[in-house]
Structures are given as structure tokens and as C-alpha cells.
Design a protein around this motif. Structure first.
Motif, PDB file in Angstrom:
ATOM      1  N   LEU A 209       7.219  10.851  11.770  1.00  0.00           N
ATOM      2  CA  LEU A 209       6.938   9.931  10.666  1.00  0.00           C
ATOM      3  C   LEU A 209       8.029   8.902  10.412  1.00  0.00           C
TER       4      LEU A 209
ATOM      5  N   VAL B 247       6.792   5.254  10.634  1.00  0.00           N
ATOM      6  CA  VAL B 247       5.486   4.924  10.063  1.00  0.00           C
ATOM      7  C   VAL B 247       5.555   3.654   9.216  1.00  0.00           C
TER       8      VAL B 247
ATOM      9  N   ILE C 299      -1.437   8.138   3.985  1.00  0.00           N
ATOM     10  CA  ILE C 299      -1.081   9.515   4.336  1.00  0.00           C
ATOM     11  C   ILE C 299      -1.933  10.472   3.506  1.00  0.00           C
TER      12      ILE C 299
ATOM     13  N   VAL D 264      -2.547   8.503   8.670  1.00  0.00           N
ATOM     14  CA  VAL D 264      -1.738   9.695   8.929  1.00  0.00           C
ATOM     15  C   VAL D 264      -2.363  10.919   8.267  1.00  0.00           C
TER      16      VAL D 264
ATOM     17  N   MET E  48       7.361  16.108   3.626  1.00  0.00           N
ATOM     18  CA  MET E  48       6.935  14.931   4.390  1.00  0.00           C
ATOM     19  C   MET E  48       6.157  13.957   3.512  1.00  0.00           C
TER      20      MET E  48
ATOM     21  N   TYR F 241       8.064  10.221   2.855  1.00  0.00           N
ATOM     22  CA  TYR F 241       7.542   9.034   3.534  1.00  0.00           C
ATOM     23  C   TYR F 241       6.498   8.264   2.736  1.00  0.00           C
TER      24      TYR F 241
END
Length: 312
Positions: free
Chosen positions: A128, A131, A168, A191, A222, A226
Motif C-alpha cells: 500500500l 497507493v 479502500i 483496494v 492499514m 493509508y
């Protein structure tokens, strides 16, 4: 490597040490005054070297006083861990490594589990890191494709892609699939961060970058690391868990400012009222910053609010 330190506190041992020192001194004197004895001195020196090789783990403890009342004679080191008395193991680290053993129970022990956790973090960071700006979309896996919430989440994914922002999700069906679907069909980054569950469907077909985790806390890290914003659509316990995780981190200032949007006012208003009244009135929480959390019924407003801190 394991090492045993032998404590020397008995008079017999002390005397023996003195005798060795005296013998060594005598050999040095003979060597310096009699050239003929040099070969014998070399032979004695070799004898001492051989003894050191035979017993490398035993040595005199320089830290233990002669009159120490410690009940322990030996000190055993296994890496940074020190053990004495009954705590000294019968086996050795190297012995265990080289032992022929068909057992696999070590695969389920905590030290090995720590390595798996570490590996998940490494894989997640690696996957990631590039990204770019992203927004997390949370919501139920049970939402049907005919549900208005599904259509709204799909529009959110498309709008995020058009802004150059990655979407995401948890990678599953329902709301997650809808957001990934909108993003992928619009040519954006879609994602999916899945989780191993007994009855969970696999990664949806609209994810173009996905990873499945064993541990919830790694997966949550995560999401937070992100994502620059969060949109929370209607959902159950999993969605509530993800939402309150982010709220807790924001309220305790463990993360930088992160806009949080609750989509579908009718669904969330009762919970939000309870938080702002019961919890706050009884002093259980500090006032929630109105600039960090908002409710809306518009997918466009949700995306605009969630991305407001992302430089366009």
C-alpha cells in the motif's frame, strides 16, 4: 548461543584457582630463565587451549563475591534471557534447531505467531505504500445490489476515482463491493483489505489491489495508515467496530486530523444522538469536534467532505 556462568564461592575452588595461577607463574619463570624448557612450556600451553575448547560454556564468574549467599551456583544465558536454578533448561537452542522432530505444534506457538504478524505488517506496508491519497469506505457485507445504499456506495467509488483518490474497502460483498465497483469501472484504484473469517466470502471481483489478513488489528492499521478520510455507510458490528476505532484514534489524537462521514442520516442519527447526549452528559467522553464528524444523505457531499484535506 547459550552460555553457563559457573559461580565460584567455595574455598576449595578458590584454592584450586590459586594453584593454577601459581603453576602458570612457575611455567613463565622457567621459560624466561631456561631456554631448554621452551618446548615443555609450549606443550603445557597447548594443553590449556584444548581444555578451553572442550568446555567453552564454563567459566569463573567475576561478579560473584566469595561470600555470596545466593542459592544459585549456575547462570544460564539463552540470548538476552538469563536463567538460574530450576529455570535452567535441559535442552539447548542449537540442539533444538538440529533435532530431528516431526512435531509441528511449534507452528501454533506465540513466538512463531509474532513472526506471522510481523510478516503481515511488512506485506501490507509494501503493498500500500504507493497507493497515494485514499479514502476508506466502510459498510455492511449483507447489503443487496438493489438497496439504495449499494447504489450510493457505487457512486462514491466513482467520484473518488474521478478525483484521483483510491477507494479502500474490506474487499467483501455488499457496500464494499459497491464502492470497489464504482472505483474500478471508473478506472481508479480499487483496494480491498480482506480478513480470514469462517463464513466470509472471498475478495469481490472489483478489487484491483487486494490483500487478505489473518489479524484484525493489522488490517485496521492499514485502513488508518493509508486513508485520508473515512465514509461509513450502514452496517453491523464490523462496521461499528471500524467506525469506533477511527473515532477513538481521532478523539485521543493518536492520528492526524481525519474527516469522518456517516452516510444515511436516518440510520446513524439515533446512535449519534446517544453519543452526544448520554455519553457526553455523563462525562464519559469529551465533546466530538463537529469539524471532524458529519452526517449526510448525499454521496456527493460524503465524498467532498471525506476528501477535503487531500490536496487536489
Amino acid at each position: 548461543m547459550a552460555k553457563i556462568v559457573k559461580k565460584s564461592h567455595e574455598k576449595a575452588k578458590s584454592g584450586k584457582g590459586k594453584d593454577k595461577a601459581k603453576a602458570k607463574s612457575t611455567k613463565v619463570d622457567k621459560k624466561s630463565t631456561d631456554g631448554k624448557s621452551s618446548s615443555k612450556g609450549a606443550k603445557d600451553k597447548n594443553r590449556v587451549s584444548t581444555a578451553e575448547i572442550v568446555e567453552p560454556k564454563l567459566e569463573t564468574s567475576a561478579n560473584a563475591p566469595a561470600d555470596s549467599d545466593s542459592p544459585y551456583d549456575d547462570t544460564y544465558y539463552r540470548g538476552p534471557v538469563m536463567m538460574r536454578g530450576s529455570m535452567i533448561p535441559e535442552d539447548t537452542t542449537i540442539g533444538n534447531l538440529l533435532r530431528a522432530d516431526d512435531r509441528t505444534d511449534w507452528l501454533h506457538m506465540d513466538p512463531w505467531r509474532v513472526l506471522r504478524i510481523q510478516a503481515e505488517f511488512v506485506d501490507g506496508f509494501g503493498a500500500l505504500a504507493e497507493v497515494g491519497p485514499a479514502v476508506a469506505v466502510f459498510g455492511s457485507a449483507r447489503t443487496q445490489r438493489t438497496d439504495p445504499a449499494y447504489k450510493a456506495a457505487r457512486r462514491m467509488g466513482r467520484l473518488l476515482a474521478e478525483r484521483g483518490v483510491a477507494t479502500i474497502t474490506g474487499g467483501g460483498p455488499g457496500i464494499m463491493e459497491a464502492a470497489n465497483r464504482g472505483a474500478s469501472l471508473a478506472g481508479g484504484k480499487s483496494v480491498g483489505l480482506g480478513i480470514e473469517l469462517p463464513h466470509e466470502q472471498g475478495m469481490n471481483n472489483y478489487v484491483n489491489l487486494g490483500m487478505t489478513f489473518r489479524y484484525f488489528f493489522v488490517r485496521k492499521t492499514m485502513f488508518v495508515k493509508y486513508s485520508s478520510g473515512v465514509i461509513v455507510c450502514p452496517g453491523g458490528f464490523g462496521t461499528l467496530d471500524e467506525m469506533f476505532e477511527v473515532l477513538t484514534l481521532v478523539q485521543t489524537h493518536k492520528v492526524t486530523t481525519m474527516p469522518i462521514v456517516l452516510f444515511d442520516t436516518a440510520y446513524w442519527q439515533g446512535l449519534f444522538d446517544w453519543i452526544q447526549s448520554t455519553l457526553m452528559d455523563r462525562g464519559m467522553i469529551s465533546p466530538i469536534d463537529p469539524n471532524l464528524v458529519t452526517l449526510t444523505d448525499s454521496p456527493d457531499e460524503a465524498v467532498q467532505y471525506a476528501t477535503r484535506l487531500i490536496a487536489q
